[in-house]
Structures are given as C-alpha cells and as structure tokens.
Motif scaffolding. Structure first.
Motif, short mmCIF file in Angstrom:
data_model
loop_
_atom_site.label_atom_id
_atom_site.label_comp_id
_atom_site.label_asym_id
_atom_site.label_seq_id
_atom_site.Cartn_x
_atom_site.Cartn_y
_atom_site.Cartn_z
N GLY A 363 -13.96 -7.28 -11.94
CA GLY A 363 -14.89 -6.34 -12.56
C GLY A 363 -15.89 -7.04 -13.47
N ARG A 364 -15.77 -8.36 -13.59
CA ARG A 364 -16.76 -9.14 -14.34
C ARG A 364 -17.72 -9.77 -13.34
NH1 ARG A 364 -11.96 -10.47 -16.88
NH2 ARG A 364 -11.80 -12.41 -15.70
N PRO A 365 -19.02 -9.62 -13.52
CA PRO A 365 -19.98 -10.16 -12.55
C PRO A 365 -19.81 -11.66 -12.35
CG PRO A 365 -21.06 -8.66 -14.09
CD PRO A 365 -19.67 -8.89 -14.63
N ASP A 366 -19.63 -12.07 -11.11
CA ASP A 366 -19.42 -13.47 -10.75
C ASP A 366 -20.31 -13.77 -9.55
OD1 ASP A 366 -18.55 -15.90 -9.71
OD2 ASP A 366 -16.47 -15.58 -10.30
N GLY A 367 -21.43 -14.45 -9.79
CA GLY A 367 -22.40 -14.67 -8.73
C GLY A 367 -21.86 -15.50 -7.59
N ALA A 368 -21.13 -16.57 -7.89
CA ALA A 368 -20.60 -17.44 -6.83
C ALA A 368 -19.61 -16.70 -5.96
CB ALA A 368 -19.97 -18.69 -7.44
N ALA A 369 -18.70 -15.94 -6.59
CA ALA A 369 -17.70 -15.19 -5.83
C ALA A 369 -18.36 -14.09 -5.00
CB ALA A 369 -16.65 -14.60 -6.77
N GLU A 370 -19.34 -13.43 -5.58
CA GLU A 370 -20.02 -12.35 -4.86
C GLU A 370 -20.76 -12.91 -3.64
OE1 GLU A 370 -20.38 -8.31 -4.51
OE2 GLU A 370 -19.48 -9.33 -6.24
N LEU A 371 -21.37 -14.07 -3.79
CA LEU A 371 -22.09 -14.67 -2.67
C LEU A 371 -21.11 -15.13 -1.58
CD1 LEU A 371 -24.82 -15.43 -1.56
CD2 LEU A 371 -24.69 -17.59 -2.80
N ARG A 372 -19.94 -15.63 -1.98
CA ARG A 372 -18.94 -16.00 -0.97
C ARG A 372 -18.50 -14.79 -0.16
NH1 ARG A 372 -16.89 -19.36 -5.05
NH2 ARG A 372 -15.36 -17.78 -5.66
N ARG A 373 -18.36 -13.64 -0.84
CA ARG A 373 -17.92 -12.44 -0.14
C ARG A 373 -19.01 -11.88 0.77
NH1 ARG A 373 -16.74 -7.91 -2.03
NH2 ARG A 373 -17.85 -7.96 -4.02
N ARG A 374 -20.24 -11.87 0.29
CA ARG A 374 -21.32 -11.24 1.05
C ARG A 374 -21.97 -12.21 2.04
NH1 ARG A 374 -22.22 -6.26 -0.84
NH2 ARG A 374 -21.30 -5.82 -2.88
N ARG A 375 -21.85 -13.50 1.77
CA ARG A 375 -22.33 -14.57 2.64
C ARG A 375 -23.86 -14.65 2.69
NH1 ARG A 375 -18.52 -14.58 7.90
NH2 ARG A 375 -19.49 -12.56 8.29
N LEU A 376 -24.53 -13.53 2.92
CA LEU A 376 -25.98 -13.48 2.86
C LEU A 376 -26.39 -12.26 2.06
CD1 LEU A 376 -27.03 -14.28 6.56
CD2 LEU A 376 -27.51 -15.72 4.58
N VAL A 377 -27.28 -12.43 1.10
CA VAL A 377 -27.72 -11.29 0.29
C VAL A 377 -29.06 -11.64 -0.34
CG1 VAL A 377 -26.53 -12.06 -1.80
CG2 VAL A 377 -27.01 -9.63 -1.49
N ARG A 378 -29.90 -10.64 -0.50
CA ARG A 378 -31.17 -10.88 -1.19
C ARG A 378 -30.91 -11.08 -2.69
NH1 ARG A 378 -35.70 -10.04 1.80
NH2 ARG A 378 -35.50 -8.81 3.70
N ARG A 379 -31.65 -11.99 -3.28
CA ARG A 379 -31.49 -12.28 -4.70
C ARG A 379 -31.77 -11.04 -5.55
NH1 ARG A 379 -34.84 -13.86 -8.87
NH2 ARG A 379 -33.88 -15.22 -10.45
N THR A 380 -32.81 -10.29 -5.21
CA THR A 380 -33.15 -9.10 -5.99
C THR A 380 -32.03 -8.05 -5.91
OG1 THR A 380 -34.41 -8.35 -4.05
CG2 THR A 380 -35.64 -9.34 -5.86
N GLU A 381 -31.39 -7.95 -4.75
CA GLU A 381 -30.30 -6.99 -4.60
C GLU A 381 -29.10 -7.41 -5.43
OE1 GLU A 381 -27.77 -4.61 -1.13
OE2 GLU A 381 -29.15 -6.22 -0.58
N LEU A 382 -28.80 -8.71 -5.43
CA LEU A 382 -27.67 -9.21 -6.22
C LEU A 382 -27.90 -8.94 -7.70
CD1 LEU A 382 -25.00 -10.72 -5.55
CD2 LEU A 382 -26.14 -12.82 -6.24
N LEU A 383 -29.12 -9.22 -8.18
CA LEU A 383 -29.43 -8.97 -9.59
C LEU A 383 -29.35 -7.47 -9.90
CD1 LEU A 383 -32.46 -11.40 -10.06
CD2 LEU A 383 -30.12 -11.72 -10.90
N ALA A 384 -29.79 -6.64 -8.96
CA ALA A 384 -29.72 -5.19 -9.18
C ALA A 384 -28.28 -4.70 -9.24
CB ALA A 384 -30.48 -4.46 -8.08
N MET A 385 -27.35 -5.43 -8.63
CA MET A 385 -25.94 -5.10 -8.72
C MET A 385 -25.36 -5.49 -10.08
SD MET A 385 -24.51 -6.46 -5.07
CE MET A 385 -25.24 -5.98 -3.51
N GLY A 386 -26.15 -6.20 -10.88
CA GLY A 386 -25.66 -6.68 -12.16
C GLY A 386 -24.97 -8.03 -12.07
N VAL A 387 -25.24 -8.76 -10.99
CA VAL A 387 -24.58 -10.05 -10.74
C VAL A 387 -25.62 -11.16 -10.80
CG1 VAL A 387 -23.21 -11.39 -9.10
CG2 VAL A 387 -22.88 -8.92 -9.28
N PRO A 388 -25.40 -12.23 -11.59
CA PRO A 388 -26.37 -13.32 -11.66
C PRO A 388 -26.43 -14.10 -10.36
CG PRO A 388 -24.36 -13.91 -12.85
CD PRO A 388 -24.22 -12.46 -12.46
N ALA A 389 -27.62 -14.58 -10.02
CA ALA A 389 -27.79 -15.39 -8.81
C ALA A 389 -27.24 -16.79 -9.06
CB ALA A 389 -29.26 -15.45 -8.42
N PRO A 390 -26.30 -17.27 -8.21
CA PRO A 390 -25.67 -18.57 -8.48
C PRO A 390 -26.42 -19.76 -7.90
CG PRO A 390 -24.62 -17.53 -6.61
CD PRO A 390 -25.70 -16.58 -7.06
#
Length: 600
Positions: A363-390
């Motif tokens: 429940g804590r924003p983790d950019g690296a973990a989120e990118l591993r799970r999603r594999r491909l994601v737009r940077r703006t969408e990741l930031l809009a999720m409240g997750v820093p771009a790693p």
C-alpha cells in the motif's frame, strides 16, 4: 495554517470548546444553535499566539445519525481534537469516531476532557488516553478543560500549538485534489465551493477539472479565513469561486483536480483492516475525503478485496478510506488502496492468483515494484496512480521493466528471423505485424526495441524490420538470377525497361518485383516500369546535355527509350528534384548543388 477536526460523542461539548478557543460560532444554522446540537460541519479558527500559526477547526456532529457528515469533515484533515466529557465518559460515538480516525490513519491528536467543572476528569482521561494509544493516534497529550469556567483553556492552547508545530508540511507543488464539503451560489460571483486543501497550491487563474475529469473550471477568486488571497497552499481551509460550464451543481463529495494528473477509477483492489474481507457485506459505502460512494465487495484474500464503485473517484495507491455499512449496523473498517488499475479476473483461478499477488503489496507507492508488475506503463499514468517513476522512458512516455524489455528484444529478433525464413521474397517483418505478435500497445515500442542495443542487430527500413547484416534484405537465388537477367537486358540500353511479358517470363511478378525493389536491386519508376538502381541520376546527366528547356519527345530520343518509360521517368526526376516543368510542354534541369555528388 494548521487544520484540525473535532471528534467525540454527541453533546460532549465539542462546539462549546471550539467556541471558547476561537470566540467564533461554529454552528451556522439557527436550528443548531436552538437545539444545541451540531447537524452539519462548522468552520472556525484562531491563532496559537498573536503572531503565531493559524489553527482552523472543522467541527463535526457527534450524533450517530450524522456519522457520514463526520466522515466528510474528518476525511481530508490530518489532525484531531478528540473530546470526551468528564461527566459522561467514553460513549458509543466516541468509539465509532475513534475507529474512523484509526481507519483513516490519522496520527496527530490532542485529547480534551471537557466539563471538568462537573466531574473528576482523571478517570475519564486515563481511560480515553488508553483507548487512543491502541490506534494510529498513539499516546497523545491530554488536557482537562471547562468551556464554562475557562479552566484548562490556556493549557489546551499550548498543546494545540505544539501539535501545530509537529504537523508535517505537505508539498506545495503536489497535485491538487480538493474534496468539497460545501457548494453554494453567490449573486454576482457564481459558484463558490469550500474544502480543506490537503496539499498543493491553488492560485487565482488556475485551471481545474471537476469530478467527471472533463468539466473545465477556472479559479476566479480565493478566500482563506475570510481573507482574499491570490494563492493558498495546503493544508488550508479555502473558499474557491469557480467559473465554467457546469452541467449540474457541485455538491459535497465532489472534487476539484489538477488537470491531466489524476486517474478516475471505479474499480480498485484494497487491503481491509478491522474485519475479515470475507465477512464484509456485499454492499457498503466507501468514505474518502468528503465523498461517500456505494461499493460492491468481492473478497479476494483474507484481508484483500476488489471494490466496484458506483461512480468513479480520483484515487491513488496508498489512499486510506473507511468502509461503513449504511445505517451504521456494524463497526466501520479501514481500506488501503493497493491498485487503482487492477487486472480483469476473467480466467478460472484468476481470483486466487490475484489474492496471492495482493498479499505482497504494502500500500506504499513503490515505482520499481509497480513497473515489474505492469511491465509496460506510461510514465504519466504511473504518476497519476500516485507512484513515482523509477526509470527513464524507453521511448516517448513509455516505461518498461528491464527484464521484460530484454525478453521482448529477444522475441522480436526471433520473429524477424522466422518471418525472413517463411517469406524469402519479402523478408522484412512489417512493424505493425511485430506490434501484434508481441502484444504491444504502441508502434513506437517496436521501433524502440529495434534500436535497443543487443546481441542481434535489427534494422528498420520503410516500415519493415530486417535481421543482422545489410539493411537491404538478401535475395533468394531464383530472384537474384531474374534480376541479373534484367541487368543484362539493360546493359546496352539502360532506359528501355523490360516489357510486362519479359518480366513475367523471368518470374518477376508483383511480389517478386517488390522484393527486388526493397533489396535495392531494381529501381521502381512506376507500377509497370523498373530500371536499374541509379538510372534516375544517369538520366538526369543525359538530359543536362540537352539545350534547355526540352520537350518530352526530345528527352525520349536523348534517352533512347519509349514514351511508356519516358513519361513516368520524367515524373520521377521531377519528384526527386533533378528536373522541373517550365510549361505544359517543356522541362528543364535544375541547377546542381555543388555540395552533392553528380551520381547518386
């Protein structure tokens, strides 16, 4: 400014206490003052000392029928003045308010034991301190006070000043999410809304969007603590005069947002605390900010669930919300947002797999973990999720997990090789076909993969991908032999293109010709005319020796060719800048650029 909410059981003296602290009346309605009962949210403020910090209070009702209103007041506020009456002690709404504050993760509080002139406050204070210590509030300072006699008010002001100094200052450049607790119309000004600005900055002239994510609004004027402002940063109580095309009236629970920085979602995965997810009712209400939205619950794991919201909300990973059954039949529980863009659960066993995945999320924003799970994601969408771009994008706005990206690169090289083997006449894999094969959301990702460094070099030309070696594909032996035959035909008369029957005799049908042109073995002049590479430059050199300007007939004779070839060849020379029209009958050669070679 520091903003606190009150909390506590009905008729325990919350409004009387903030009235004594501020000298202002928090109850706005005549009925509230007549009945001595807070029915809606009230807003008052004071200063910790003459030149000190402003303290604003959101005074909430304590009656059980108005818990939803209390949630609207407490939701956006980072600190609380918790009130318990010495003559009544801990009561049901004391407990429910504490559960709500714990669910919201509030960590800053001062306990006030009111009516200390009517009963010994010490037993009540000890009991309340113990109860608060078991929640997110932890051990809090406490003061016995009397709003009637004034006893303890100075000590309470001192503790509130210390609380104000200890509160974290949110970033002034954060994205604005202003939950509205009031909205009304002022004659001559239009729509005015109020709320607690939790972070970010509002400025006169700012563009915002309403809850639907599309309605554009402009900030015409700002007030804070009844003073006109040009800018206000959180945390602060604000009144905002907005202008725009509103299809419907704004109301409590709506929200104003920084444009293009928030994702509106009606499907979220959450971690539940306070009750097993499987025991939650099928339908509950989710309270976040000032919003109260009906949700349908699908339990996934022991403490995780999927919530389907009745209307989209701007949510981010890590948001804390309260789940409460309408009518208050059971104790509210906490929900921490884990994912605001969860995957579909269509396949058999997908729910169990998702529960196992959610069990690993904090429940804590983790950019690296989120990118591993999603594999491909737009940077703006990741930031809009409240997750820093790693990491930096691989192309455009696209972020890619390093290992997934390497795997895609290997797969693309294999697909290019396979396509070349299966299509020797046209070995280049079309980039759009590559996108579909790799299930990529954007063609730009294919181009980026082709450019990425790797053991196998890929080349892109005219929308096709080729393997190692030359950018131009190698021709299979039969096609190479046919091209050699055309070359022999054109040795003595380089501008007398083979007729259609000669091409057919050599097996140079449409696909074969296209492959030879892509390989650079032939020059396409028109759909039915092919010459050798460089014939255009040779033709231009011949035409430069003619008196200028010249006619089509003069060009045809100089090139020793037919009208079938001369017409499209001259059009090609026009397109490539060798020649230009003078009138309907004449052309001339354009001056040569001395920096360019005479033959191309």
């Amino acid at each position: 400014m520091r903003v606190l909410t009150t909390a506590g059981h009905v008729d325990h003296g919350k409004s009387a206490l903030v009235r004594a602290l501020t000298g202002m009346e928090p109850d706005r309605y005549e009925e509230e003052r007549r009945r001595g009962l807070t029915l809606d949210l009230g807003f008052v403020w004071t200063r910790t000392e003459p030149d000190g910090e402003y303290l604003a209070f959101v005074d909430v009702p304590g009656h059980e029928r108005f818990v939803a209103t209390m949630l609207a007041g407490a939701g956006p506020v980072p600190a609380v003045l918790f009130v318990v009456a010495a003559d009544q002690g801990w009561q049901p709404q004391s407990q429910e308010h504490l559960v709500i504050l714990d669910a919201l993760g509030v960590r800053h509080a001062v306990l006030a034991v009111t009516r200390s002139d009517l009963a010994d406050p010490e037993p009540v204070r000890a009991d309340a301190v113990r109860r608060l210590a078991a929640t997110s509030l932890g051990t809090v300072p406490s003061v016995a006070v009397s709003a009637v006699t004034g006893a303890g008010l100075d000590a309470l002001r001192t503790e509130l000043a210390r609380l104000a100094d200890a509160l974290p200052v949110p970033p002034a450049d954060a994205d604005v999410r202003l939950w509205l607790d009031r909205a009304f119309t002022v004659r001559g000004h239009g729509t005015v809304v109020t709320g607690t600005l939790g972070a970010g900055t509002l400025r006169v002239g700012d563009r915002l969007v309403a809850s639907d994510g599309t309605t554009a609004l402009r900030v015409r004027a700002l007030q804070s603590l009844q003073r006109e402002r040009t800018a206000v940063s959180g945390v602060a109580r604000v009144a905002v005069n907005v202008h725009g095309s509103l299809d419907g009236a704004l109301r409590r629970g709506d929200v104003l947002l920084t444009p293009d920085r928030w994702l509106l979602t009606d499907l979220i995965d959450v971690r539940v605390a306070g009750e097993p997810a499987g025991e939650l009712p099928r339908t509950v209400r989710l309270h976040l900010g000032t919003a109260a939205v009906a949700v349908t619950v699908r339990p996934l794991g022991e403490d995780t669930a999927r919530l389907t919201l009745s209307r989209p909300l701007p949510l981010r990973v890590g948001d804390r919300a309260v789940l409460r059954e309408p009518g208050g039949g059971r104790t509210p529980c906490a929900a921490t947002v884990l994912d605001v863009r969860p995957p579909r659960l269509d396949r058999r066993g997908a729910g169990r797999a998702r529960a196992a995945e959610l069990a690993t999320l904090t429940g804590r924003p983790d950019g690296a973990a989120e990118l591993r799970r999603r594999r491909l994601v737009r940077r703006t969408e990741l930031l809009a999720m409240g997750v820093p771009a790693p990491a930096e994008p691989v192309t455009g706005d696209w972020l890619a997990d390093e290992h997934h990206w390497a795997g895609l690169r290997t797969r693309l090289a294999a697909e290019v090789e396979r396509y070349a083997e299966e299509h020797p006449m046209e070995p280049g894999l079309p980039a759009e076909a590559a996108r579909r094969l790799l299930d990529l959301p954007d063609r730009a990702l294919v181009d980026a993969l082709a450019r990425a460094p790797g053991a196998t070099a890929l080349h892109s030309r005219e929308g096709r991908l080729y393997g190692p070696g030359s950018v131009r594909p190698a021709l299979p032996p039969p096609l190479r032999a046919a091209v050699d035959a055309v070359r022999q035909d054109l040795e003595k008369t380089p501008f007398r293109a083979p007729e259609a029957d000669r091409l057919a005799e050599l097996g140079l049908h449409r696909k074969a010709l296209a492959a030879a042109v892509r390989a650079g073995a032939l020059l396409r002049v028109s759909d039915t005319v092919v010459l050798l590479p460089g014939a255009d430059a040779e033709a231009a050199a011949v035409l430069r020796r003619l008196p200028q300007p010249f006619t089509l007939s003069e060009a045809r004779r100089a090139l020793d060719t037919t009208r079938r070839v001369a017409v499209p060849l001259l059009e090609l020379l026009d397109a490539r800048g060798h020649t230009e029209r003078v009138d309907d009958l004449h052309r001339r050669c354009r001056p040569q650029d001395p920096r360019k070679p005479t033959n191309t």
